[in-house]
Design a protein around this motif. Structure first.
Motif, PDB file in Angstrom:
ATOM      1  N   VAL A  27       0.854  -1.175   0.000  1.00 52.85           N
ATOM      2  CA  VAL A  27       0.000   0.000   0.000  1.00 52.85           C
ATOM      3  C   VAL A  27       0.898   1.236   0.000  1.00 52.85           C
ATOM      4  O   VAL A  27       1.789   1.370   0.833  1.00 52.85           O
ATOM      5  CB  VAL A  27      -0.923   0.010   1.240  1.00 52.85           C
ATOM      6  N   ARG A  28       0.682   2.123  -0.954  1.00 51.83           N
ATOM      7  CA  ARG A  28       1.461   3.353  -1.024  1.00 51.83           C
ATOM      8  C   ARG A  28       0.884   4.375  -0.064  1.00 51.83           C
ATOM      9  O   ARG A  28      -0.307   4.597  -0.022  1.00 51.83           O
ATOM     10  CB  ARG A  28       1.448   3.932  -2.432  1.00 51.83           C
ATOM     11  N   ARG A  29       1.774   4.976   0.671  1.00 51.49           N
ATOM     12  CA  ARG A  29       1.358   6.030   1.600  1.00 51.49           C
ATOM     13  C   ARG A  29       1.988   7.327   1.136  1.00 51.49           C
ATOM     14  O   ARG A  29       3.190   7.437   1.042  1.00 51.49           O
ATOM     15  CB  ARG A  29       1.805   5.699   3.003  1.00 51.49           C
ATOM     16  N   GLY A  30       1.179   8.289   0.862  1.00 51.37           N
ATOM     17  CA  GLY A  30       1.681   9.585   0.417  1.00 51.37           C
ATOM     18  C   GLY A  30       1.917   9.598  -1.077  1.00 51.37           C
ATOM     19  O   GLY A  30       2.026   8.562  -1.723  1.00 51.37           O
ATOM     20  N   PRO A  31       2.021  10.791  -1.630  1.00 53.79           N
ATOM     21  CA  PRO A  31       2.205  10.905  -3.068  1.00 53.79           C
ATOM     22  C   PRO A  31       3.635  10.567  -3.473  1.00 53.79           C
ATOM     23  O   PRO A  31       4.598  11.008  -2.854  1.00 53.79           O
ATOM     24  CB  PRO A  31       1.898  12.372  -3.354  1.00 53.79           C
ATOM     25  N   LEU A  32       3.786   9.738  -4.474  1.00 55.23           N
ATOM     26  CA  LEU A  32       5.092   9.431  -5.037  1.00 55.23           C
ATOM     27  C   LEU A  32       5.166  10.080  -6.405  1.00 55.23           C
ATOM     28  O   LEU A  32       4.232  10.001  -7.191  1.00 55.23           O
ATOM     29  CB  LEU A  32       5.298   7.922  -5.167  1.00 55.23           C
ATOM     30  N   ARG A  33       6.278  10.708  -6.664  1.00 53.45           N
ATOM     31  CA  ARG A  33       6.418  11.393  -7.941  1.00 53.45           C
ATOM     32  C   ARG A  33       7.384  10.644  -8.841  1.00 53.45           C
ATOM     33  O   ARG A  33       8.376  10.109  -8.389  1.00 53.45           O
ATOM     34  CB  ARG A  33       6.989  12.794  -7.729  1.00 53.45           C
ATOM     35  N   SER A  34       7.064  10.691 -10.070  1.00 52.04           N
ATOM     36  CA  SER A  34       7.972  10.165 -11.075  1.00 52.04           C
ATOM     37  C   SER A  34       9.039  11.218 -11.305  1.00 52.04           C
ATOM     38  O   SER A  34       8.833  12.408 -11.082  1.00 52.04           O
ATOM     39  CB  SER A  34       7.185   9.909 -12.358  1.00 52.04           C
ATOM     40  N   ARG A  35      10.216  10.805 -11.766  1.00 52.51           N
ATOM     41  CA  ARG A  35      11.274  11.774 -12.057  1.00 52.51           C
ATOM     42  C   ARG A  35      10.870  12.709 -13.185  1.00 52.51           C
ATOM     43  O   ARG A  35      11.424  13.777 -13.341  1.00 52.51           O
ATOM     44  CB  ARG A  35      12.566  11.060 -12.418  1.00 52.51           C
ATOM     45  N   LEU A  40       8.847  21.486  -7.602  1.00 49.40           N
ATOM     46  CA  LEU A  40       9.454  22.751  -7.245  1.00 49.40           C
ATOM     47  C   LEU A  40      10.973  22.635  -7.291  1.00 49.40           C
ATOM     48  O   LEU A  40      11.533  21.607  -6.939  1.00 49.40           O
ATOM     49  CB  LEU A  40       9.008  23.179  -5.854  1.00 49.40           C
ATOM     50  N   PHE A  41      11.637  23.710  -7.711  1.00 53.76           N
ATOM     51  CA  PHE A  41      13.078  23.684  -7.882  1.00 53.76           C
ATOM     52  C   PHE A  41      13.800  23.368  -6.572  1.00 53.76           C
ATOM     53  O   PHE A  41      14.712  22.543  -6.534  1.00 53.76           O
ATOM     54  CB  PHE A  41      13.562  25.031  -8.440  1.00 53.76           C
ATOM     55  N   GLY A  42      13.373  24.011  -5.490  1.00 55.17           N
ATOM     56  CA  GLY A  42      14.011  23.778  -4.195  1.00 55.17           C
ATOM     57  C   GLY A  42      13.887  22.330  -3.754  1.00 55.17           C
ATOM     58  O   GLY A  42      14.838  21.745  -3.231  1.00 55.17           O
ATOM     59  N   ASP A  43      12.719  21.730  -3.974  1.00 54.31           N
ATOM     60  CA  ASP A  43      12.521  20.320  -3.626  1.00 54.31           C
ATOM     61  C   ASP A  43      13.418  19.419  -4.463  1.00 54.31           C
ATOM     62  O   ASP A  43      13.977  18.441  -3.966  1.00 54.31           O
ATOM     63  CB  ASP A  43      11.058  19.914  -3.830  1.00 54.31           C
ATOM     64  N   ALA A  44      13.544  19.747  -5.737  1.00 54.98           N
ATOM     65  CA  ALA A  44      14.383  18.950  -6.630  1.00 54.98           C
ATOM     66  C   ALA A  44      15.845  19.020  -6.197  1.00 54.98           C
ATOM     67  O   ALA A  44      16.545  18.008  -6.158  1.00 54.98           O
ATOM     68  CB  ALA A  44      14.232  19.434  -8.073  1.00 54.98           C
ATOM     69  N   VAL A  45      16.314  20.206  -5.845  1.00 53.29           N
ATOM     70  CA  VAL A  45      17.708  20.367  -5.423  1.00 53.29           C
ATOM     71  C   VAL A  45      17.945  19.628  -4.113  1.00 53.29           C
ATOM     72  O   VAL A  45      18.956  18.928  -3.958  1.00 53.29           O
ATOM     73  CB  VAL A  45      18.069  21.862  -5.295  1.00 53.29           C
ATOM     74  N   SER A  47      16.368  17.014  -2.901  1.00 55.66           N
ATOM     75  CA  SER A  47      16.385  15.566  -3.102  1.00 55.66           C
ATOM     76  C   SER A  47      17.662  15.135  -3.822  1.00 55.66           C
ATOM     77  O   SER A  47      18.233  14.085  -3.523  1.00 55.66           O
ATOM     78  CB  SER A  47      15.139  15.096  -3.853  1.00 55.66           C
ATOM     79  N   TRP A  48      18.145  15.958  -4.755  1.00 58.39           N
ATOM     80  CA  TRP A  48      19.391  15.643  -5.463  1.00 58.39           C
ATOM     81  C   TRP A  48      20.572  15.653  -4.486  1.00 58.39           C
ATOM     82  O   TRP A  48      21.431  14.778  -4.524  1.00 58.39           O
ATOM     83  CB  TRP A  48      19.591  16.653  -6.591  1.00 58.39           C
ATOM     84  N   LEU A  49      20.612  16.653  -3.587  1.00 63.20           N
ATOM     85  CA  LEU A  49      21.679  16.714  -2.595  1.00 63.20           C
ATOM     86  C   LEU A  49      21.623  15.513  -1.646  1.00 63.20           C
ATOM     87  O   LEU A  49      22.657  14.957  -1.287  1.00 63.20           O
ATOM     88  CB  LEU A  49      21.590  18.012  -1.798  1.00 63.20           C
ATOM     89  N   ALA A  50      20.418  15.121  -1.260  1.00 62.35           N
ATOM     90  CA  ALA A  50      20.257  13.974  -0.375  1.00 62.35           C
ATOM     91  C   ALA A  50      20.724  12.694  -1.056  1.00 62.35           C
ATOM     92  O   ALA A  50      21.375  11.847  -0.430  1.00 62.35           O
ATOM     93  CB  ALA A  50      18.802  13.848   0.061  1.00 62.35           C
ATOM     94  N   GLU A  51      20.412  12.536  -2.333  1.00 60.95           N
ATOM     95  CA  GLU A  51      20.834  11.343  -3.079  1.00 60.95           C
ATOM     96  C   GLU A  51      22.350  11.218  -3.118  1.00 60.95           C
ATOM     97  O   GLU A  51      22.893  10.128  -3.086  1.00 60.95           O
ATOM     98  CB  GLU A  51      20.310  11.392  -4.515  1.00 60.95           C
ATOM     99  N   HIS A  52      23.047  12.348  -3.193  1.00 64.13           N
ATOM    100  CA  HIS A  52      24.501  12.339  -3.300  1.00 64.13           C
ATOM    101  C   HIS A  52      25.208  12.497  -1.948  1.00 64.13           C
ATOM    102  O   HIS A  52      26.434  12.458  -1.887  1.00 64.13           O
ATOM    103  CB  HIS A  52      24.965  13.448  -4.251  1.00 64.13           C
ATOM    104  N   GLY A  53      24.444  12.733  -0.878  1.00 64.44           N
ATOM    105  CA  GLY A  53      25.033  12.876   0.455  1.00 64.44           C
ATOM    106  C   GLY A  53      25.780  14.180   0.655  1.00 64.44           C
ATOM    107  O   GLY A  53      26.754  14.244   1.400  1.00 64.44           O
ATOM    108  N   TRP A  54      25.339  15.244   0.000  1.00 65.09           N
ATOM    109  CA  TRP A  54      26.038  16.526   0.052  1.00 65.09           C
ATOM    110  C   TRP A  54      25.323  17.556   0.911  1.00 65.09           C
ATOM    111  O   TRP A  54      25.705  18.726   0.920  1.00 65.09           O
ATOM    112  CB  TRP A  54      26.207  17.091  -1.347  1.00 65.09           C
ATOM    113  N   GLN A  55      24.319  17.188   1.653  1.00 59.87           N
ATOM    114  CA  GLN A  55      23.543  18.154   2.429  1.00 59.87           C
ATOM    115  C   GLN A  55      24.403  18.895   3.453  1.00 59.87           C
ATOM    116  O   GLN A  55      24.303  20.105   3.596  1.00 59.87           O
ATOM    117  CB  GLN A  55      22.394  17.455   3.151  1.00 59.87           C
ATOM    118  N   GLU A  56      25.247  18.163   4.163  1.00 59.42           N
ATOM    119  CA  GLU A  56      26.055  18.786   5.210  1.00 59.42           C
ATOM    120  C   GLU A  56      27.053  19.781   4.622  1.00 59.42           C
ATOM    121  O   GLU A  56      27.217  20.890   5.138  1.00 59.42           O
ATOM    122  CB  GLU A  56      26.802  17.718   6.004  1.00 59.42           C
ATOM    123  N   GLN A  57      27.697  19.413   3.518  1.00 55.72           N
ATOM    124  CA  GLN A  57      28.673  20.310   2.909  1.00 55.72           C
ATOM    125  C   GLN A  57      28.014  21.597   2.430  1.00 55.72           C
ATOM    126  O   GLN A  57      28.581  22.685   2.580  1.00 55.72           O
ATOM    127  CB  GLN A  57      29.394  19.631   1.730  1.00 55.72           C
TER     128      GLN A  57
END
Length: 142
Positions: A27-35, A40-45, A47-57
């Protein structure tokens, strides 16, 4: 008797729309988006930073860029962030007096930085005083 119970269970599963031997649906909980879906640009950035592990830097870079706001104008004139590695922030002072002042402010700086970056991001602050001139020998008195 066991065959009858199995046949009844299969018939009941068919009526509910299930198939015997099939994996249960998740069962899917919450909206899932396709790539491909716009987002929103900020959300995309983020998620991209999280994927690469660059949030802290990126957060540390933001602190370096907003140093005046975090430590105040006077302190920012005399203290500069030099580096950040594995939870330790190195700060350079332009005078011995400001180095001493920064050492007394460590707890407050840690609190402010961790409010900006997230709890536990900065574990310690190392304060460097001004570089001293190297003398090549003893003082000569004439």
């Amino acid at each position: 008797m066991a065959r009858q119970a199995l046949a009844q269970a299969r018939a009941a599963a068919k009526e509910r729309g299930g198939q015997p031997g099939a994996q249960p649906r998740r069962v899917r909980r919450g909206p899932l988006r396709s790539r491909r879906e716009p987002q929103l640009f900020g959300d995309a950035v983020r998620s991209w930073l999280a994927e690469h592990g660059w949030q802290e830097q990126v957060a540390i870079g933001g602190v370096f860029g907003r140093w005046n706001e975090i430590v105040g104008d006077f302190n920012a004139q005399h203290l500069q962030p030099v580096s950040y590695e594995e939870g330790e922030l190195v700060v350079a002072a332009d005078s011995a007096t400001m180095a001493t002042q920064a050492r007394t402010m460590k707890r407050e700086l840690l609190r402010r930085l961790n409010e900006e970056l997230g709890h536990g991001t900065v574990h310690s602050i190392k304060v460097q005083g001004p570089a001293r001139g190297q003398s090549k020998g003893r003082w000569k008195v004439r």
